[in-house]
Design a protein around this motif. Structure first.
Motif, PDB file in Angstrom:
ATOM      1  N   ASN A   1       0.776  -1.241   0.000  1.00 46.51           N
ATOM      2  CA  ASN A   1       0.000   0.000   0.000  1.00 46.51           C
ATOM      3  C   ASN A   1       0.807   1.291   0.000  1.00 46.51           C
ATOM      4  O   ASN A   1       0.313   2.324  -0.457  1.00 46.51           O
ATOM      5  CB  ASN A   1      -0.928   0.003   1.222  1.00 46.51           C
ATOM      6  N   ARG A   2       2.052   1.263   0.499  1.00 42.31           N
ATOM      7  CA  ARG A   2       2.818   2.510   0.588  1.00 42.31           C
ATOM      8  C   ARG A   2       4.293   2.319   0.224  1.00 42.31           C
ATOM      9  O   ARG A   2       5.179   2.845   0.930  1.00 42.31           O
ATOM     10  CB  ARG A   2       2.714   3.073   2.020  1.00 42.31           C
ATOM     11  N   PRO A   3       4.604   1.604  -0.827  1.00 41.94           N
ATOM     12  CA  PRO A   3       6.023   1.359  -1.137  1.00 41.94           C
ATOM     13  C   PRO A   3       6.789   2.639  -1.462  1.00 41.94           C
ATOM     14  O   PRO A   3       7.981   2.744  -1.159  1.00 41.94           O
ATOM     15  CB  PRO A   3       5.960   0.429  -2.356  1.00 41.94           C
ATOM     16  N   GLU A   4       6.089   3.618  -2.051  1.00 40.81           N
ATOM     17  CA  GLU A   4       6.768   4.851  -2.441  1.00 40.81           C
ATOM     18  C   GLU A   4       7.157   5.703  -1.238  1.00 40.81           C
ATOM     19  O   GLU A   4       7.978   6.630  -1.354  1.00 40.81           O
ATOM     20  CB  GLU A   4       5.879   5.674  -3.391  1.00 40.81           C
ATOM     21  N   ALA A   5       6.587   5.405  -0.078  1.00 38.26           N
ATOM     22  CA  ALA A   5       6.874   6.180   1.127  1.00 38.26           C
ATOM     23  C   ALA A   5       8.152   5.716   1.829  1.00 38.26           C
ATOM     24  O   ALA A   5       8.555   6.304   2.835  1.00 38.26           O
ATOM     25  CB  ALA A   5       5.695   6.095   2.099  1.00 38.26           C
ATOM     26  N   HIS A   6       8.777   4.688   1.286  1.00 41.40           N
ATOM     27  CA  HIS A   6       9.947   4.109   1.959  1.00 41.40           C
ATOM     28  C   HIS A   6      11.163   4.117   1.041  1.00 41.40           C
ATOM     29  O   HIS A   6      11.054   3.873  -0.163  1.00 41.40           O
ATOM     30  CB  HIS A   6       9.634   2.678   2.405  1.00 41.40           C
ATOM     31  N   THR A   7      12.306   4.399   1.648  1.00 44.44           N
ATOM     32  CA  THR A   7      13.571   4.474   0.919  1.00 44.44           C
ATOM     33  C   THR A   7      14.609   3.612   1.617  1.00 44.44           C
ATOM     34  O   THR A   7      14.700   3.635   2.853  1.00 44.44           O
ATOM     35  CB  THR A   7      14.090   5.926   0.873  1.00 44.44           C
ATOM     36  N   PRO A   8      15.392   2.826   0.891  1.00 46.24           N
ATOM     37  CA  PRO A   8      16.420   1.984   1.520  1.00 46.24           C
ATOM     38  C   PRO A   8      17.389   2.808   2.360  1.00 46.24           C
ATOM     39  O   PRO A   8      17.685   3.968   2.041  1.00 46.24           O
ATOM     40  CB  PRO A   8      17.129   1.337   0.330  1.00 46.24           C
ATOM     41  N   CYS A   9      17.886   2.203   3.422  1.00 47.06           N
ATOM     42  CA  CYS A   9      18.820   2.922   4.291  1.00 47.06           C
ATOM     43  C   CYS A   9      20.224   2.983   3.692  1.00 47.06           C
ATOM     44  O   CYS A   9      21.082   3.723   4.183  1.00 47.06           O
ATOM     45  CB  CYS A   9      18.866   2.289   5.686  1.00 47.06           C
ATOM     46  N   TYR A  10      20.472   2.224   2.642  1.00 46.56           N
ATOM     47  CA  TYR A  10      21.715   2.362   1.883  1.00 46.56           C
ATOM     48  C   TYR A  10      21.510   1.770   0.495  1.00 46.56           C
ATOM     49  O   TYR A  10      20.578   1.005   0.261  1.00 46.56           O
ATOM     50  CB  TYR A  10      22.901   1.687   2.591  1.00 46.56           C
ATOM     51  N   LYS A  11      22.369   2.131  -0.438  1.00 44.33           N
ATOM     52  CA  LYS A  11      22.278   1.657  -1.812  1.00 44.33           C
ATOM     53  C   LYS A  11      23.127   0.402  -1.984  1.00 44.33           C
ATOM     54  O   LYS A  11      24.301   0.393  -1.616  1.00 44.33           O
ATOM     55  CB  LYS A  11      22.753   2.742  -2.786  1.00 44.33           C
ATOM     56  N   HIS A  12      22.513  -0.629  -2.550  1.00 47.12           N
ATOM     57  CA  HIS A  12      23.252  -1.860  -2.790  1.00 47.12           C
ATOM     58  C   HIS A  12      24.025  -1.794  -4.092  1.00 47.12           C
ATOM     59  O   HIS A  12      25.151  -2.306  -4.195  1.00 47.12           O
ATOM     60  CB  HIS A  12      22.283  -3.052  -2.820  1.00 47.12           C
ATOM     61  N   PHE A  13      23.446  -1.164  -5.098  1.00 42.49           N
ATOM     62  CA  PHE A  13      24.087  -1.003  -6.398  1.00 42.49           C
ATOM     63  C   PHE A  13      24.180   0.480  -6.745  1.00 42.49           C
ATOM     64  O   PHE A  13      23.391   1.287  -6.253  1.00 42.49           O
ATOM     65  CB  PHE A  13      23.278  -1.710  -7.501  1.00 42.49           C
ATOM     66  N   PRO A  14      25.125   0.837  -7.620  1.00 39.60           N
ATOM     67  CA  PRO A  14      25.172   2.227  -8.102  1.00 39.60           C
ATOM     68  C   PRO A  14      23.989   2.498  -9.022  1.00 39.60           C
ATOM     69  O   PRO A  14      23.310   1.570  -9.481  1.00 39.60           O
ATOM     70  CB  PRO A  14      26.499   2.281  -8.866  1.00 39.60           C
ATOM     71  N   ASP A  15      23.753   3.779  -9.301  1.00 39.26           N
ATOM     72  CA  ASP A  15      22.647   4.138 -10.187  1.00 39.26           C
ATOM     73  C   ASP A  15      22.810   3.512 -11.570  1.00 39.26           C
ATOM     74  O   ASP A  15      21.827   3.119 -12.207  1.00 39.26           O
ATOM     75  CB  ASP A  15      22.557   5.668 -10.309  1.00 39.26           C
ATOM     76  N   VAL A  16      24.044   3.439 -12.042  1.00 38.94           N
ATOM     77  CA  VAL A  16      24.327   2.790 -13.323  1.00 38.94           C
ATOM     78  C   VAL A  16      25.244   1.598 -13.048  1.00 38.94           C
ATOM     79  O   VAL A  16      26.402   1.778 -12.654  1.00 38.94           O
ATOM     80  CB  VAL A  16      24.995   3.762 -14.314  1.00 38.94           C
ATOM     81  N   LEU A  17      24.719   0.418 -13.246  1.00 33.80           N
ATOM     82  CA  LEU A  17      25.477  -0.797 -12.977  1.00 33.80           C
ATOM     83  C   LEU A  17      26.387  -1.100 -14.170  1.00 33.80           C
ATOM     84  O   LEU A  17      25.964  -1.007 -15.329  1.00 33.80           O
ATOM     85  CB  LEU A  17      24.504  -1.952 -12.750  1.00 33.80           C
ATOM     86  N   GLY A  18      27.628  -1.446 -13.889  1.00 33.97           N
ATOM     87  CA  GLY A  18      28.579  -1.755 -14.948  1.00 33.97           C
ATOM     88  C   GLY A  18      28.068  -2.847 -15.879  1.00 33.97           C
ATOM     89  O   GLY A  18      27.279  -3.705 -15.480  1.00 33.97           O
ATOM     90  N   GLU A  19      28.533  -2.815 -17.119  1.00 31.88           N
ATOM     91  CA  GLU A  19      27.995  -3.690 -18.162  1.00 31.88           C
ATOM     92  C   GLU A  19      28.064  -5.168 -17.785  1.00 31.88           C
ATOM     93  O   GLU A  19      27.097  -5.899 -17.963  1.00 31.88           O
ATOM     94  CB  GLU A  19      28.753  -3.449 -19.469  1.00 31.88           C
ATOM     95  N   ARG A  20      29.198  -5.609 -17.280  1.00 28.98           N
ATOM     96  CA  ARG A  20      29.325  -7.039 -16.993  1.00 28.98           C
ATOM     97  C   ARG A  20      28.385  -7.464 -15.862  1.00 28.98           C
ATOM     98  O   ARG A  20      27.823  -8.549 -15.886  1.00 28.98           O
ATOM     99  CB  ARG A  20      30.763  -7.396 -16.647  1.00 28.98           C
ATOM    100  N   TYR A  21      28.201  -6.566 -14.870  1.00 27.64           N
ATOM    101  CA  TYR A  21      27.323  -6.890 -13.750  1.00 27.64           C
ATOM    102  C   TYR A  21      25.857  -6.812 -14.166  1.00 27.64           C
ATOM    103  O   TYR A  21      25.036  -7.627 -13.740  1.00 27.64           O
ATOM    104  CB  TYR A  21      27.600  -5.951 -12.574  1.00 27.64           C
ATOM    105  N   ALA A  22      25.544  -5.833 -14.999  1.00 26.21           N
ATOM    106  CA  ALA A  22      24.176  -5.701 -15.498  1.00 26.21           C
ATOM    107  C   ALA A  22      23.784  -6.925 -16.324  1.00 26.21           C
ATOM    108  O   ALA A  22      22.640  -7.384 -16.267  1.00 26.21           O
ATOM    109  CB  ALA A  22      24.039  -4.424 -16.324  1.00 26.21           C
ATOM    110  N   ALA A  23      24.728  -7.448 -17.091  1.00 25.30           N
ATOM    111  CA  ALA A  23      24.443  -8.640 -17.904  1.00 25.30           C
ATOM    112  C   ALA A  23      24.144  -9.834 -17.016  1.00 25.30           C
ATOM    113  O   ALA A  23      23.216 -10.617 -17.276  1.00 25.30           O
ATOM    114  CB  ALA A  23      25.623  -8.934 -18.819  1.00 25.30           C
ATOM    115  N   ARG A  24      24.922  -9.988 -15.943  1.00 28.15           N
ATOM    116  CA  ARG A  24      24.682 -11.098 -15.019  1.00 28.15           C
ATOM    117  C   ARG A  24      23.352 -10.919 -14.295  1.00 28.15           C
ATOM    118  O   ARG A  24      22.614 -11.886 -14.067  1.00 28.15           O
ATOM    119  CB  ARG A  24      25.825 -11.189 -14.005  1.00 28.15           C
TER     120      ARG A  24
END
Length: 248
Positions: A91-114
């Motif tokens: 019901n309210r997913p947009e109201a919550h933000t992770p306490c830290y980022k697991h991945f960068p905003d742009v994931l490197g090509e090899r990691y994005a492929a995996r």
């Protein structure tokens, strides 16, 4: 039980025989561990969880700082947290933000492929088209039920600690998963919980000075569930290792 023996050749220790036992058992446990996302409705005794955490605490940590703190949940305590998380996610997913980022905003090509390959295997095992956002969201919600596991674990760390302590924490988490597997239990480490850290903090009375690292499901895997047998590929050793000074 046989042991591994070494002999001297030209002043160097050489492995003479990989006899069986210990290495084979450890290797089997490590290779057999995989993230499980459907569990049987079979309880796990508190003593077993305690034993697993007791052996896991032997994990190394810089200067023996032992940066881990564990919140182990079962029964009504787990159900109450799951209900609150499920409500927020639905019901309210947009109201919550992770306490830290697991991945960068742009994931490197090899990691994005995996990552894309994983998504195709994962959702394919469930018969969910990757573009079917609604069904993918329903599946994501299973995280917050600990995938039906009888035991849920939430891990926190002192917020003042730096990256080195998070490395220590990773070894502790791996110890838990291997110790569980060695006892016939399965696990699933879950980063998804960090999005709803405020709800978790309230339910578990976590201090403002702690950061939620991740959650983990623990229990007996459902052997009939296709999602528990994804067979994810791993890169060969030669793809990620440089050997220097070994020749001759």
């Amino acid at each position: 039980m046989n042991s591994v023996h070494y002999q001297q050749e030209d002043g160097h220790a050489v492995r003479a025989s990989v006899t069986d036992s210990v290495a084979e058992v450890v290797d089997s446990v490590m290779r057999g561990r995989a993230a499980v996302r459907r569990f049987l409705d079979r309880p796990v005794d508190r003593r077993v969880v305690t034993d697993i955490l007791d052996v896991a605490r032997s994990a190394p940590s810089n200067s023996n700082t032992q940066p881990w703190r564990v919140h182990a949940l079962a029964g009504q305590a787990k159900d109450a947290l799951c209900a609150a998380l499920g409500d927020a996610h639905a019901n309210r997913p947009e109201a919550h933000t992770p306490c830290y980022k697991h991945f960068p905003d742009v994931l490197g090509e090899r990691y994005a492929a995996r990552q894309a390959a994983f998504g195709a295997i994962y959702y394919g095992s469930l018969g969910i088209d990757f573009d079917d956002t609604a069904r993918r969201n329903i599946q994501t919600a299973q995280n917050f039920k600990f995938f039906g596991a009888p035991v849920g674990l939430i891990f926190t760390i002192d917020s003042s600690l730096e990256r080195g302590s998070w490395i220590d924490y990773g070894m502790f988490l791996q110890n838990i998963m291997l110790a569980a597997k060695a006892r016939g239990l399965d696990t699933c480490p879950q980063i998804s919980f960090v999005k709803y850290h405020e709800i978790i903090r309230q339910h578990l009375s976590i201090t403002p000075y702690e950061t939620i690292v991740c959650g983990m499901s623990m229990g007996y895997a459902d052997p009939s569930a296709r999602i528990n047998a994804l067979g994810l590929p791993r890169e060969p050793v030669t793809a990620f290792t440089s050997f220097l000074g070994f020749d001759g």
